[in-house]
Design an enzyme around this catalytic site. Structure first.
Site, short mmCIF file in Angstrom:
data_model
loop_
_atom_site.label_atom_id
_atom_site.label_comp_id
_atom_site.label_asym_id
_atom_site.label_seq_id
_atom_site.Cartn_x
_atom_site.Cartn_y
_atom_site.Cartn_z
N ASP A 111 2.26 16.36 11.92
CA ASP A 111 2.37 16.23 10.46
C ASP A 111 0.99 16.08 9.82
O ASP A 111 0.78 15.23 8.97
CB ASP A 111 3.27 15.05 10.09
CG ASP A 111 3.72 15.10 8.62
OD1 ASP A 111 3.74 16.22 8.05
OD2 ASP A 111 4.04 14.04 8.06
N GLY A 132 10.20 1.39 5.99
CA GLY A 132 9.50 0.14 5.71
C GLY A 132 8.36 0.29 4.74
O GLY A 132 8.29 1.25 3.98
N GLU A 133 7.44 -0.68 4.78
CA GLU A 133 6.33 -0.73 3.85
C GLU A 133 5.02 -0.93 4.61
O GLU A 133 5.00 -1.34 5.77
CB GLU A 133 6.51 -1.91 2.88
CG GLU A 133 7.71 -1.81 1.98
CD GLU A 133 7.84 -3.03 1.10
OE1 GLU A 133 7.84 -2.86 -0.14
OE2 GLU A 133 7.94 -4.15 1.63
N VAL A 134 3.92 -0.63 3.92
CA VAL A 134 2.59 -0.96 4.42
C VAL A 134 1.99 -1.99 3.47
O VAL A 134 1.94 -1.76 2.26
CB VAL A 134 1.67 0.28 4.48
CG1 VAL A 134 0.32 -0.10 5.09
CG2 VAL A 134 2.32 1.37 5.30
N LEU A 189 0.81 -1.22 0.00
CA LEU A 189 0.00 0.00 0.00
C LEU A 189 0.84 1.26 0.00
O LEU A 189 0.41 2.30 -0.50
CB LEU A 189 -0.92 0.02 1.22
CG LEU A 189 -1.89 -1.17 1.33
CD1 LEU A 189 -2.64 -1.09 2.64
CD2 LEU A 189 -2.84 -1.17 0.16
N GLY A 190 2.02 1.19 0.57
CA GLY A 190 2.85 2.37 0.63
C GLY A 190 4.26 2.03 1.04
O GLY A 190 4.52 0.96 1.60
N GLU A 191 5.18 2.93 0.77
CA GLU A 191 6.57 2.75 1.14
C GLU A 191 7.05 4.00 1.84
O GLU A 191 6.57 5.10 1.57
CB GLU A 191 7.42 2.50 -0.11
CG GLU A 191 6.99 1.28 -0.92
CD GLU A 191 7.76 1.15 -2.22
OE1 GLU A 191 8.69 1.95 -2.42
OE2 GLU A 191 7.42 0.26 -3.01
N GLY A 192 7.99 3.82 2.76
CA GLY A 192 8.53 4.97 3.47
C GLY A 192 9.99 4.78 3.76
O GLY A 192 10.63 3.85 3.27
N ALA A 193 10.53 5.66 4.59
CA ALA A 193 11.96 5.63 4.87
C ALA A 193 12.36 4.36 5.61
O ALA A 193 13.46 3.85 5.42
CB ALA A 193 12.34 6.86 5.70
#
Length: 465
Positions: free
Chosen positions: A130, A21-23, A15-19
């Site tokens: 945020d 890890g992932e969802v 569903l998503g990626e970040g600094a």
């Protein structure tokens, strides 16, 4: 359908990626229940450990309809998992038409729900830090939910409030005092809500950052703004509320109680209302359906839309010790890839709600009458003409460019052949949601001659039997 995570639960999408890890999206094979799972590899990102524990601690404190629900967490080896409610309605930014916004009736509804959620957080002694449309999700009933507590902190314990020092957030949404430090917690969240309201009503952000070296912000501080965009798109009643929120001095900023009692918040709007005394306002349509300093980064991005959520079992307690196959690069990484790998067809009405999961209607996709190869080639030709950097892998084109604030913008175009129907689906990967939407609008205008008019963009997923 995907990679088995535990018995009866399958990972079907990233569903998503970040600094850090992932969802992932987990779906129950039997019940079709869905849950979002944050997955953080602490071996790859050892600095994330403290942030993860803080986020888990904050989530455990929260239980409110305006906050994304926390189901639990699990640690297996060097991997940390956080299980959260899956929001079926997508991100708030997807409801904001660039340079236009949304009707006041809808904006007021979301603003009320946002302020209710912020009030709950502050009563719990939590500051989000945020708040922005990308971190505000919508459930299946179109109710707003605050998510992504990677930058949140506890500012009050046993009635004693502490000043905050960390310079964090997303520049166009942060309060001016965050850039100076130290700052009080509650006013910075309230400021961000004011910027979100501007975005909802106008489809624009008022400035790049709240500093006097930014011309737009300087004009606002000097009260030279009323005749300029986006302010000339906002009616007097809403403008009065926004001006009371966007006070540079935190002690003069409107409080939550004052916002709740504000005339605009209490006004009864109808779907036929048009704003008055704002000649610069464009016609609006009604839709049914980073900056990090002194912080190592966000754990993940917020979730896009997709499957409808129903009640879910406690997945966190069902995790086994076998995690070797959690990540599989051969598996679909987006739901439309998943759709392609299962039985897909078009319909205007569900056949059986017990066996079908409805994909949410979105603004950033269209069908074309060209074949797959021609569609991909035309997209890449267009990206070349725009001087966008792009790469292609398995029918997914990743586009990288810079937005108007000279910040990186990354989005992906999925070109899917569905039994002769070609779907082009665009999704934001990194950057400002409004800037992404502006790019999409231009792309759609460019391809008007091959877009199938009136095509159904609500698809139905049939789970494999």
């Amino acid at each position: 359908m995907g990679t088995d995570f535990v018995e009866d639960w399958t990972i079907v999408s990233t569903l998503g990626e970040g600094a850090f890890g992932e969802v992932k999206l987990l779906v129950n094979k039997t019940t079709s229940d869905a849950v979002a799972m944050k997955m953080i590899d602490l071996e790859k990102h050892p600095k994330a450990s403290e942030n993860v524990q803080k986020e888990i601690c904050i989530h455990r404190m929260l239980n409110d309809p305006s906050i994304i629900r926390y189901y639990g967490q699990r640690k297996e080896g060097h991997k940390e998992y956080i299980f959260l409610e899956y929001a079926a309605g997508g991100e708030l930014f997807d409801r904001i038409e660039p340079d236009v916004g949304m009707p006041e009736l809808i904006a007021q509804k979301y603003m009320r729900q946002l302020m209710s959620g912020v009030e709950y957080l502050h009563k719990k002694g939590v500051c989000h830090r945020d708040l922005k449309p990308e971190n505000l999700l919508l459930d299946a009933n179109d109710n707003l939910k605050i998510t992504d507590f990677g930058m949140a902190t506890i500012f009050r314990v046993r009635g004693k409030e502490r000043p905050l020092e960390t310079r964090c957030g997303t520049l166009p949404y942060v309060a001016p005092e965050v850039l100076k430090r130290p700052y009080r917690a509650q006013p910075v969240d309230i400021w961000s809500c004011g910027i979100i309201l501007v975005a909802m009503l106008t489809g624009e952000l008022p400035w790049d950052k709240p500093a006097l070296d930014c011309p737009e912000y300087h004009k606002f501080r000097e009260e030279q703004f009323p005749s300029f965009s986006p302010w000339n798109k906002i009616g007097n009643m809403a403008l009065s509320l926004i001006y009371s929120i966007l006070k540079a001095e935190p002690e003069k900023r409107a409080t939550l109680d004052q916002i709740h009692k504000n005339r605009w918040m209490c006004h009864t709007f109808t779907s036929n209302d048009e704003k008055t005394n704002c000649p610069g306002s464009p016609k609006r349509k009604c839709y049914g359906a980073g900056f990090i300093d002194d912080v190592d980064g966000k754990i993940c991005q917020s979730q896009p839309e997709s499957l409808r959520v129903s009640n879910i079992n406690d997945v966190a307690t069902a995790v086994t010790h076998n995690t070797n196959d959690i990540i599989s690069f051969s598996q679909p990484t987006h739901l439309d890839d998943l759709l392609l790998s299962t039985q897909l067809h078009f319909t205007q009405s569900p056949v059986n709600q017990n066996h079908y999961q409805k994909l949410v209607k979105r603004m950033t996709r269209f069908f074309v009458n060209t074949n797959w190869e021609t569609t991909v080639q035309q997209l890449c030709d267009y990206f070349d003409k725009q001087s966008f950097k792009w790469s292609i892998n398995s029918g997914m084109v990743t586009i990288t460019t810079m937005d108007c604030r000279n910040m990186q913008l990354v989005f992906k175009a999925h070109v899917l052949d569905m039994d002769g129907h070609i779907l082009v689906d665009f999704r934001l990967s990194k950057g400002c949601g409004l800037e992404f939407k502006r790019r999409f609008v231009k792309i759609k205008q460019h391809f008007q001659n091959i877009i199938v008019k009136g095509a159904i963009d609500t698809l139905w997923l049939v789970p494999t039997k």
